[in-house]
Design a protein around this motif. Structure first.
Motif, PDB file in Angstrom:
ATOM      1  N   VAL A 169     -39.051 -56.217  29.218  1.00 47.45           N
ATOM      2  CA  VAL A 169     -40.606 -55.511  29.027  1.00 47.45           C
ATOM      3  C   VAL A 169     -41.570 -56.524  29.262  1.00 47.45           C
ATOM      4  CG1 VAL A 169     -41.919 -54.014  27.325  1.00 47.45           C
ATOM      5  CG2 VAL A 169     -39.410 -53.870  27.359  1.00 47.45           C
ATOM      6  N   ALA A 170     -42.493 -56.423  30.329  1.00 43.09           N
ATOM      7  CA  ALA A 170     -43.872 -57.145  30.389  1.00 43.09           C
ATOM      8  C   ALA A 170     -44.867 -56.665  29.576  1.00 43.09           C
ATOM      9  CB  ALA A 170     -44.086 -57.157  31.734  1.00 43.09           C
ATOM     10  N   ASP A 171     -45.146 -55.521  29.644  1.00 41.52           N
ATOM     11  CA  ASP A 171     -46.057 -54.595  28.767  1.00 41.52           C
ATOM     12  C   ASP A 171     -45.706 -53.116  28.468  1.00 41.52           C
ATOM     13  OD1 ASP A 171     -47.026 -53.123  30.742  1.00 41.52           O
ATOM     14  OD2 ASP A 171     -48.404 -54.729  31.390  1.00 41.52           O
ATOM     15  N   SER A 172     -46.355 -52.651  27.824  1.00 39.86           N
ATOM     16  CA  SER A 172     -45.940 -51.049  27.536  1.00 39.86           C
ATOM     17  C   SER A 172     -45.572 -50.120  28.727  1.00 39.86           C
ATOM     18  CB  SER A 172     -46.897 -50.571  26.567  1.00 39.86           C
ATOM     19  OG  SER A 172     -47.985 -50.246  27.288  1.00 39.86           O
ATOM     20  N   SER A 173     -46.141 -50.770  29.896  1.00 41.81           N
ATOM     21  CA  SER A 173     -45.915 -49.804  30.964  1.00 41.81           C
ATOM     22  C   SER A 173     -45.593 -50.711  32.364  1.00 41.81           C
ATOM     23  CB  SER A 173     -47.148 -48.926  31.334  1.00 41.81           C
ATOM     24  OG  SER A 173     -48.367 -49.912  31.644  1.00 41.81           O
ATOM     25  N   CYS A 229     -42.121 -60.326  10.983  1.00 39.16           N
ATOM     26  CA  CYS A 229     -41.452 -60.028   9.498  1.00 39.16           C
ATOM     27  C   CYS A 229     -40.073 -59.662  10.088  1.00 39.16           C
ATOM     28  CB  CYS A 229     -42.107 -58.745   9.173  1.00 39.16           C
ATOM     29  SG  CYS A 229     -43.764 -59.215   8.420  1.00 39.16           S
ATOM     30  N   TYR A 230     -39.783 -58.869  11.203  1.00 31.59           N
ATOM     31  CA  TYR A 230     -38.346 -58.088  11.237  1.00 31.59           C
ATOM     32  C   TYR A 230     -37.529 -58.856  12.461  1.00 31.59           C
ATOM     33  CZ  TYR A 230     -40.289 -55.045   8.221  1.00 31.59           C
ATOM     34  OH  TYR A 230     -40.937 -54.145   6.995  1.00 31.59           O
ATOM     35  N   LEU A 231     -36.280 -58.776  12.557  1.00 29.91           N
ATOM     36  CA  LEU A 231     -35.314 -59.191  13.516  1.00 29.91           C
ATOM     37  C   LEU A 231     -34.832 -57.649  13.811  1.00 29.91           C
ATOM     38  CD1 LEU A 231     -34.167 -61.187  15.549  1.00 29.91           C
ATOM     39  CD2 LEU A 231     -32.195 -61.302  13.788  1.00 29.91           C
ATOM     40  N   TYR A 232     -34.690 -57.313  15.085  1.00 29.09           N
ATOM     41  CA  TYR A 232     -33.884 -56.032  15.345  1.00 29.09           C
ATOM     42  C   TYR A 232     -32.689 -56.293  16.112  1.00 29.09           C
ATOM     43  CZ  TYR A 232     -38.491 -54.320  14.150  1.00 29.09           C
ATOM     44  OH  TYR A 232     -39.807 -53.889  13.816  1.00 29.09           O
ATOM     45  N   VAL A 244     -37.042 -54.102  21.578  1.00 33.05           N
ATOM     46  CA  VAL A 244     -38.330 -53.965  20.656  1.00 33.05           C
ATOM     47  C   VAL A 244     -39.431 -54.861  20.839  1.00 33.05           C
ATOM     48  CG1 VAL A 244     -39.034 -53.387  18.258  1.00 33.05           C
ATOM     49  CG2 VAL A 244     -36.502 -53.077  19.115  1.00 33.05           C
ATOM     50  N   GLN A 245     -40.553 -54.214  21.195  1.00 34.54           N
ATOM     51  CA  GLN A 245     -41.869 -55.065  21.090  1.00 34.54           C
ATOM     52  C   GLN A 245     -42.746 -54.379  20.504  1.00 34.54           C
ATOM     53  OE1 GLN A 245     -43.492 -56.836  24.940  1.00 34.54           O
ATOM     54  NE2 GLN A 245     -41.745 -57.746  25.676  1.00 34.54           N
ATOM     55  N   THR A 246     -43.036 -54.888  19.487  1.00 36.72           N
ATOM     56  CA  THR A 246     -43.847 -54.090  18.246  1.00 36.72           C
ATOM     57  C   THR A 246     -45.193 -53.763  19.027  1.00 36.72           C
ATOM     58  OG1 THR A 246     -42.806 -55.284  16.538  1.00 36.72           O
ATOM     59  CG2 THR A 246     -45.026 -54.108  16.221  1.00 36.72           C
ATOM     60  N   PRO A 247     -45.899 -52.330  19.067  1.00 36.76           N
ATOM     61  CA  PRO A 247     -45.346 -51.558  18.112  1.00 36.76           C
ATOM     62  C   PRO A 247     -44.468 -50.382  18.820  1.00 36.76           C
ATOM     63  CG  PRO A 247     -47.464 -50.915  19.211  1.00 36.76           C
ATOM     64  CD  PRO A 247     -47.057 -52.054  19.647  1.00 36.76           C
ATOM     65  N   ILE A 269     -29.780 -59.278  20.144  1.00 36.85           N
ATOM     66  CA  ILE A 269     -30.897 -59.305  19.679  1.00 36.85           C
ATOM     67  C   ILE A 269     -32.011 -58.348  20.312  1.00 36.85           C
ATOM     68  CG2 ILE A 269     -33.171 -60.718  19.075  1.00 36.85           C
ATOM     69  CD1 ILE A 269     -30.946 -63.202  18.340  1.00 36.85           C
ATOM     70  N   ALA A 270     -32.512 -57.486  19.751  1.00 36.66           N
ATOM     71  CA  ALA A 270     -33.171 -56.437  20.711  1.00 36.66           C
ATOM     72  C   ALA A 270     -34.829 -56.899  20.437  1.00 36.66           C
ATOM     73  CB  ALA A 270     -32.990 -55.127  20.182  1.00 36.66           C
TER      74      ALA A 270
END
Length: 481
Positions: free
Chosen positions: A289-293, A205-208, A249-252, A199-200
């Motif tokens: 991933v903690a946040d995008s950076s 809505c979605y499971l990656y 994956v962490q939207t977006p 599971i990524a």
């Protein structure tokens, strides 16, 4: 025909003599490797030392007895007993254990497991034939009963060893779980057609789903509409010696990382094209991933010769050298799962081999410890060195306390194979222990029921749903509060 019978008997005896002498000598030539292989066996690890001497001794003694006519019947019966035990061992290894080591010497080490099984069956048949020829005056009924008893004793002996090994590795009656019945009810199952998925990421809505074998392809599963879509990922650097690419994956956004080459990619899910955001700052074993950076990593530090945790932002690295304990080797003992809890804004590190987890703030500065209900507070690992591959590997005597972990909201969920008091192993059920991270308490446990003989490989929890990868299948459960 009467003239051929003595020749057949002699040939059978000579073949067994060659087999046992060759096998024993091969083991003696590389005795250290033989003991190490036994130590890695899921059946024989607890008895590796006495068995290593015992097997060689019995093989040589049996070979000597086969040379004398007066001892041939008993020698052939010992041969039958040994071959039945070896055959049972292979059957159990192939069908009832998680990995398939080999403790054979010489040319037998080159055989595949199916060929090895056929080889053993042939020698079992030869032993039965040789016994009947050597004791031709024995009535068929008496002969059959006698050989069936020998075969049953051989099978039962190895089966008991397997049972004792399983009990030793899993059973611990020093703690008691509190199970909540029917807490997780299966909603649906999806056949993924292949193993290797994990599971990524997940959103509303979605499971990656990503696969270790095809790292540049994702499956996006709409769990509301029950629809699957394949997605091709693109990166800006293809010509690197990638070994283990992990996707999150962490939207977006979506992220790819390979710690063996020290690289991280980031891209948006609207076009699935990723660019390099970090390269060469650090080689790592895990990233979250903690946040995008900002990313949490687990890596091995040559400075302190131990596993450590760190923060990696774009082209900036900060390591916490005191984050993980180092008492023995600094590597295997401190292995664990690194998680990020977005609701609490904390990193969670769950040790694999002891009953402890660590809780860090978003800067990896403040640390708190918590304990699982298991009583293994000191790491019990079994490390063997393989000369051929020049690698250290963990053996089956290693006690794996916390197998898989995930976190959601203020809860920590841990999957374990360890059995508590009054528990028995249930085929097709994985035990999940739930902990309150705020109060640092164990709350309860529940079962995830799935296909028998298949293993839970990965799971995550989102709101009132549990998503689990069980070999080649995706299971979705509804979770009661």
């Amino acid at each position: 025909m009467r003239k051929l019978i003595p020749i057949i008997q002699t040939l059978i005896c000579y073949l067994f003599i060659v087999l046992f002498v060759y096998a024993a000598v091969s083991k003696l030539i590389d005795f250290e490797t033989f003991q190490t292989q036994l130590g890695q066996s899921p059946l024989l690890a607890s008895y590796a030392i006495p068995i290593s001497y015992g097997v060689i001794t019995i093989e040589l003694v049996t070979a000597v007895l086969l040379m004398f006519d007066r001892f041939r019947i008993i020698a052939l019966q010992i041969s039958l007993f040994l071959m039945v035990m070896f055959t049972t061992y292979i059957v159990i290894i192939l069908h009832f254990t998680a990995f398939t080591p080999c403790s054979c010497g010489g040319v037998l080490e080159k055989l595949g497991w199916t060929e090895h099984l056929i080889f053993n069956f042939v020698f079992v048949g030869m032993a039965l034939t040789g016994i009947k020829i050597a004791n031709n005056s024995q009535a068929w009924k008496s002969y059959i009963i006698q050989q069936v008893i020998i075969i049953l004793i051989g099978i039962i002996s190895v089966t008991i060893l397997y049972g004792l090994s399983e009990k030793k590795s899993q059973y611990n009656n020093a703690f008691i779980r509190k199970y909540i019945p029917h807490l997780a009810e299966k909603q649906t199952t999806v056949d993924l057609k292949a193993t290797g998925y994990y599971i990524a990421g997940i959103d509303s809505c979605y499971l990656y789903l990503a696969n270790t074998e095809t790292p540049l392809f994702l499956k996006r599963y709409d769990y509301l509409a029950n629809q699957m879509k394949d997605i091709k990922l693109e990166i800006d650097q293809y010509k690197l010696p990638y070994k283990r690419v992990i996707t999150e994956v962490q939207t977006p956004y979506f992220y790819l990382g390979d710690g063996s080459v020290g690289i991280l990619f980031r891209g948006k899910i609207d076009d699935w094209k990723a660019k390099t955001i970090s390269k060469g700052e650090v080689y790592y074993n895990q990233f979250v991933v903690a946040d995008s950076s900002k990313f949490g990593i687990a890596t091995y530090s040559t400075k302190v010769k131990a596993n450590v945790l760190g923060l990696l932002s774009e082209h900036q690295l900060q390591l916490n050298y005191n984050s993980l304990e180092k008492k023995l080797d600094g590597t295997f003992e401190s292995d664990g799962s690194l998680l990020w809890n977005p609701q609490l804004k904390k990193f969670i590190y769950v040790y694999y081999y002891k009953n402890q987890y660590l809780e860090f703030d978003a800067e990896l500065a403040e640390m708190k410890t918590g304990n699982t209900i298991d009583t293994i507070s000191k790491v019990q690992i079994d490390v063997g060195y393989y000369k051929k591959t020049k690698q250290y590997k963990l053996g089956p005597q290693t006690l794996l306390v916390n197998k898989l972990a995930t976190t959601y909201d203020n809860q920590l969920y841990i999957s374990t194979d360890r059995l508590g008091n009054f528990e028995q192993k249930i085929e097709g059920a994985s035990s999940i222990d739930q902990y309150d991270l705020v109060n640092k308490t164990y709350t309860h446990s529940f079962y995830l029921y799935h296909s028998p003989k298949n293993q839970l490989r990965n799971f995550t929890i989102y709101k009132n749903k549990i998503f689990a990868i069980v070999d080649h299948e995706l299971y979705i459960y509804n979770k009661r509060k």
